[in-house]
Design an enzyme around this catalytic site. Structure first.
Site, mmCIF file in Angstrom:
data_model
loop_
_atom_site.group_PDB
_atom_site.id
_atom_site.type_symbol
_atom_site.label_atom_id
_atom_site.label_comp_id
_atom_site.label_asym_id
_atom_site.label_seq_id
_atom_site.Cartn_x
_atom_site.Cartn_y
_atom_site.Cartn_z
ATOM 1 N N GLU A 80 91.269 19.607 20.479
ATOM 2 C CA GLU A 80 91.012 20.904 20.952
ATOM 3 C C GLU A 80 92.288 21.786 21.567
ATOM 4 O OE1 GLU A 80 88.841 23.174 20.292
ATOM 5 O OE2 GLU A 80 87.849 21.469 19.497
HETATM 6 C C1 FAD Z 1 89.771 11.619 17.965
HETATM 7 C C2 FAD Z 1 90.093 12.748 17.515
HETATM 8 C C3 FAD Z 1 89.102 13.678 17.517
HETATM 9 C C4 FAD Z 1 89.256 15.006 16.694
HETATM 10 N N1 FAD Z 1 88.145 15.747 16.366
HETATM 11 C C5 FAD Z 1 88.393 16.911 15.620
HETATM 12 C C6 FAD Z 1 87.415 17.681 15.310
HETATM 13 O O1 FAD Z 1 86.170 17.516 15.436
HETATM 14 N N2 FAD Z 1 87.666 18.834 14.326
HETATM 15 C C7 FAD Z 1 88.934 19.000 14.068
HETATM 16 O O2 FAD Z 1 89.323 20.078 13.401
HETATM 17 N N3 FAD Z 1 90.014 18.464 14.668
HETATM 18 C C8 FAD Z 1 89.784 17.123 15.342
HETATM 19 N N4 FAD Z 1 90.861 16.518 15.839
HETATM 20 C C9 FAD Z 1 92.218 17.086 15.664
HETATM 21 C C10 FAD Z 1 92.966 17.637 16.853
HETATM 22 O O3 FAD Z 1 92.253 18.896 17.473
HETATM 23 C C11 FAD Z 1 94.561 17.748 16.494
HETATM 24 O O4 FAD Z 1 94.867 16.369 16.458
HETATM 25 C C12 FAD Z 1 95.117 18.356 17.444
HETATM 26 O O5 FAD Z 1 94.707 19.697 17.687
HETATM 27 C C13 FAD Z 1 96.562 18.656 17.303
HETATM 28 O O6 FAD Z 1 97.136 18.491 15.853
HETATM 29 P P1 FAD Z 1 97.947 17.670 15.045
HETATM 30 O O7 FAD Z 1 97.434 16.010 15.680
HETATM 31 O O8 FAD Z 1 98.305 18.024 13.916
HETATM 32 O O9 FAD Z 1 99.286 17.641 16.198
HETATM 33 P P2 FAD Z 1 100.540 18.616 15.858
HETATM 34 O O10 FAD Z 1 100.022 20.050 15.573
HETATM 35 O O11 FAD Z 1 101.421 18.105 14.487
HETATM 36 O O12 FAD Z 1 101.115 18.832 17.269
HETATM 37 C C14 FAD Z 1 102.094 17.530 17.579
HETATM 38 C C15 FAD Z 1 102.717 18.043 18.803
HETATM 39 O O13 FAD Z 1 103.571 19.007 18.769
HETATM 40 C C16 FAD Z 1 103.028 19.905 19.682
HETATM 41 N N5 FAD Z 1 103.395 21.314 19.320
HETATM 42 C C17 FAD Z 1 102.879 21.656 18.131
HETATM 43 N N6 FAD Z 1 102.994 23.209 17.828
HETATM 44 C C18 FAD Z 1 103.796 23.553 18.883
HETATM 45 C C19 FAD Z 1 104.325 24.691 19.389
HETATM 46 N N7 FAD Z 1 104.425 25.956 18.631
HETATM 47 N N8 FAD Z 1 104.888 24.698 20.413
HETATM 48 C C20 FAD Z 1 104.887 23.754 21.261
HETATM 49 N N9 FAD Z 1 104.429 22.517 20.993
HETATM 50 C C21 FAD Z 1 103.998 22.296 20.110
HETATM 51 C C22 FAD Z 1 101.774 19.747 20.224
HETATM 52 O O14 FAD Z 1 101.390 19.964 21.510
HETATM 53 C C23 FAD Z 1 101.651 18.202 19.955
HETATM 54 O O15 FAD Z 1 101.952 17.669 21.061
HETATM 55 C C24 FAD Z 1 90.615 15.397 16.541
HETATM 56 C C25 FAD Z 1 91.699 14.489 16.728
HETATM 57 C C26 FAD Z 1 91.459 13.141 17.229
HETATM 58 C C27 FAD Z 1 92.641 12.208 17.346
#
Ligand code: FAD
Length: 596
Positions: free
Chosen positions: A441
């Site tokens: 989220e």
């Molecule tokens: C168990 C689980 C359930 C989930 N359920 C859902 C779901 O139901 N529906 C859905 O759509 N998604 C879901 N997700 C996805 C989840 O919402 C994302 O993993 C999350 O939003 C982060 O995206 P990412 O993993 O691609 O990380 P990234 O976007 O690659 O981020 C990696 C890190 O970089 C940081 N970061 C990225 N951009 C910036 C910035 N501009 N400035 C500062 N820091 C930054 C982030 O804070 C993070 O710590 C789920 C994930 C998991 C693991």
């Protein structure tokens, strides 16, 4: 085996003594929820959570979800039956619009029940939780036909919902998303692409699964300006509105993950699946934000829920475990050693958890009440004020209560010493389950950026000024009160730190945005401490009123002792956050990337 008792008395104290819920009788649905009904609803919900869902928590963790060769997913034993019981109780539609089969009761009651459900079984609670979020988005943005088709089935829990944003290359930065939508002659769209990490994407608990999917209509602009929202059901509704033929959307894989094993986290493949536009073309993010905001508050609640259940178990263990003697002389001389609860460092740990849980509960319910006012008030000014409050508090509730919720799960595990690391005691599950709440989220770093980058400046700072005004007025009103004075003095100091940090951003972040990014997480926690402090001041006021009325004195004195701990031991951290913020970005940006 872990235990859990839903904190019904504390929820009622927050609703009636702190937030004065009886003053909201003018809002639709509140008159239908007199106190005796609220008590009955909470006690009934508590029973379901304690007797049915909590015993399944360890089962969900150890057995997990299983994807079968045909792509179907089997949930852990007992999950389906528990869901059936939950449906029969009408819990899913507690605060849903009666026009679509809901009971229309206050949203704040749904938040109370949401805490109990997640404390009892976080992984299970996500199935109905996502359904409620999807219903909220459809309710606000879908056309009447879609609402009529989907909402009544979702309100009964016959159909469940999901949210599909994430793709392999696209997480935080949704502008990168590639899932494609091709318009069809009949007004529908063919949706193709892959979504990952989709919670409750496939399972065996409901007759149909309603996916809300972000996709880009062919030819739409790149970036976030070209994203639209679609409703894509697993089974297409037939002429009678029931689940009909299979839509080509399937679960390709479920993730093996650290926690919440009872919830199926799916890779979802859309192979030309039929979907319908929700809201306007290219305005999908705004539409999905209804679901995301709802989900962010629910995830904050999840953080609190894990903190509460972990705390309850830590207290039980600390009373039981005999090690060492009290520094002030034996407290259990008849036993070989004193229970560890006599040691000040153990007390510090327990008091920290307790102070966060009780004020965190008040903060969440205060915010949920704002959702009620926003949706149900007939007064436009009141609605706007409530909406400002919701927008400002959403990243705070999500980011702060999940960071602290995880910390507290670890603290509770620490209470058990080595036994906390052994699966049999169940403390590891709380740590593992709580961990995801900080990530999904919108990872907490993104919540902090949302607070600093968007919410502070929105509408000329109207929301944050209203918050400062409200807390400041409370402090001014009670500074000479003998009982509240010391608490209010500490809160005023915390508020001053928060105002100084806000001013520092105004003076130093416009010209150099890295300063805002660098200070955002300390700022979110500084904000959280002041918000929790304000809750503690209001809790203390309510506790004094109850004591003066001769009611529940022992419990109310415990509230005052916890308030004192918070103001003396926890709130002073605001000064450290302010120092971090005003040091700016230089030290963290000094090294070139290749030096890491
Ligand atoms: C168990 C689980 C359930 C989930 N359920 C859902 C779901 O139901 N529906 C859905 O759509 N998604 C879901 N997700 C996805 C989840 O919402 C994302 O993993 C999350 O939003 C982060 O995206 P990412 O993993 O691609 O990380 P990234 O976007 O690659 O981020 C990696 C890190 O970089 C940081 N970061 C990225 N951009 C910036 C910035 N501009 N400035 C500062 N820091 C930054 C982030 O804070 C993070 O710590 C789920 C994930 C998991 C693991």
């Amino acid at each position: 085996m872990p235990v859990y008792k839903a904190p019904v008395d504390d929820s009622l104290f927050v609703l009636y003594d702190v937030l004065k819920m009886e003053n909201y009788g003018n809002l639709a649905g509140f008159a239908d929820a007199p106190r005796d009904l609220v008590e009955a609803v909470l006690n009934e919900g508590a029973k379901l959570c304690e007797e049915v869902l909590q015993p399944l928590n360890v089962v969900g963790d150890t057995v997990g979800c299983h994807r079968n060769d045909d792509g179907s997913v089997t949930t852990p034993p007992g999950f389906k039956e528990a869901y059936q019981q939950y449906r029969e109780g009408g819990w899913l539609a507690l605060s849903t619009d009666p026009a679509y089969g809901g009971q229309g009761l206050p949203v704040v009651l749904n938040a109370v029940i949401g805490e109990y459900l997640s404390s009892a079984n976080l992984a299970w609670a996500m199935y109905p939780g996502l359904t409620q979020g999807a219903m909220a988005a459809l309710h606000v943005h879908a056309n009447d036909e879609i609402k009529r088709t989907y909402l009544p089935k979702m309100a009964t829990g016959e159909w469940t919902g999901t949210m599909n944003l994430t793709e392999p290359h696209c997480g935080t930065d949704l502008g990168l998303l590639r899932t494609k939508a091709v318009p069809q002659a009949d007004g529908s769209y063919k949706i193709s692409g892959q979504k990952i990490f989709i919670s409750a994407g496939e399972h065996d608990m409901s007759a149909n699964i309603v996916h809300l999917v972000l996709a880009r209509i062919e030819g739409a602009p790149a970036g976030t300006k070209g994203i639209s929202l679609f409703v894509v059901p697993k089974f297409l509704p037939d002429a009678a509105g029931n689940a009909g033929s299979r839509n080509p959307v399937s679960c390709g894989k479920i993730e093996e993950k650290m926690g919440i094993h009872g919830n199926s986290t799916c890779v979802m493949n859309y192979d030309g699946a039929t979907g319908w536009l929700v809201g306007q073309e290219n305005k999908g993010l705004a539409a999905m934000f209804v679901m995301m905001n709802e989900a962010r508050l629910s995830v904050g609640l999840q953080g609190l829920s894990q903190s509460e259940v972990a705390y309850q178990n830590a207290v039980a263990y600390a009373r039981d475990r005999l090690q060492g003697r009290s520094l002030s002389g034996p407290k259990a001389p008849d036993k070989p050693a004193d229970p560890i609860i006599v040691h000040p460092d153990v007390r510090r740990t327990l008091m920290t958890m307790r102070a966060i849980n009780e004020a965190g509960r008040a903060l969440v319910l205060w915010t949920a009440l704002a959702a009620d006012v926003h949706h149900r008030s007939t007064d436009a000014a009141e609605r706007q004020k409530a909406d400002d409050h919701l927008g400002l508090m959403t990243p705070v509730v999500k980011g702060v209560l999940t960071d602290l919720g995880f910390d507290n799960a670890v603290k509770a595990q620490q209470m058990y010493g080595g036994h906390g690391y052994i699966n049999e005691w169940g403390m590891g599950q709380f740590v593992r389950d709580a961990r995801i709440t900080m990530i999904y989220e919108g990872a907490n770093g993104i919540q902090a950026l949302d607070l600093v980058g968007r919410k502070l400046g929105a509408n000329g700072g109207r929301a944050v000024m209203a918050f400062f005004g409200e807390v400041g007025a409370f402090c001014a009103q009670h500074k000479d009160d003998a009982a509240l004075g010391p608490f209010v003095a500490a809160l005023s100091k915390g508020l001053k730190d928060l105002q100084s940090a806000t001013m520092w951003f105004m003076q130093n972040a416009m010209a150099k945005p890295d300063n805002a990014g660098a200070g955002s997480t300390p700022y979110m926690h500084l904000f959280g401490l002041v918000a929790l402090g304000y809750m503690w001041a209001r809790i203390a006021k309510a506790a004094n009123e109850r004591i003066a009325a001769g009611s529940d004195e022992e419990r109310m004195k415990a509230k005052l002792a916890t308030a004192r701990f918070f103001f003396e031991q926890m709130l002073p951290e605001t000064a450290a956050h302010l120092a971090r913020i005003s040091a700016g970005a230089d030290s963290m940006m000094a090294l070139p990337a290749e030096m890491f």
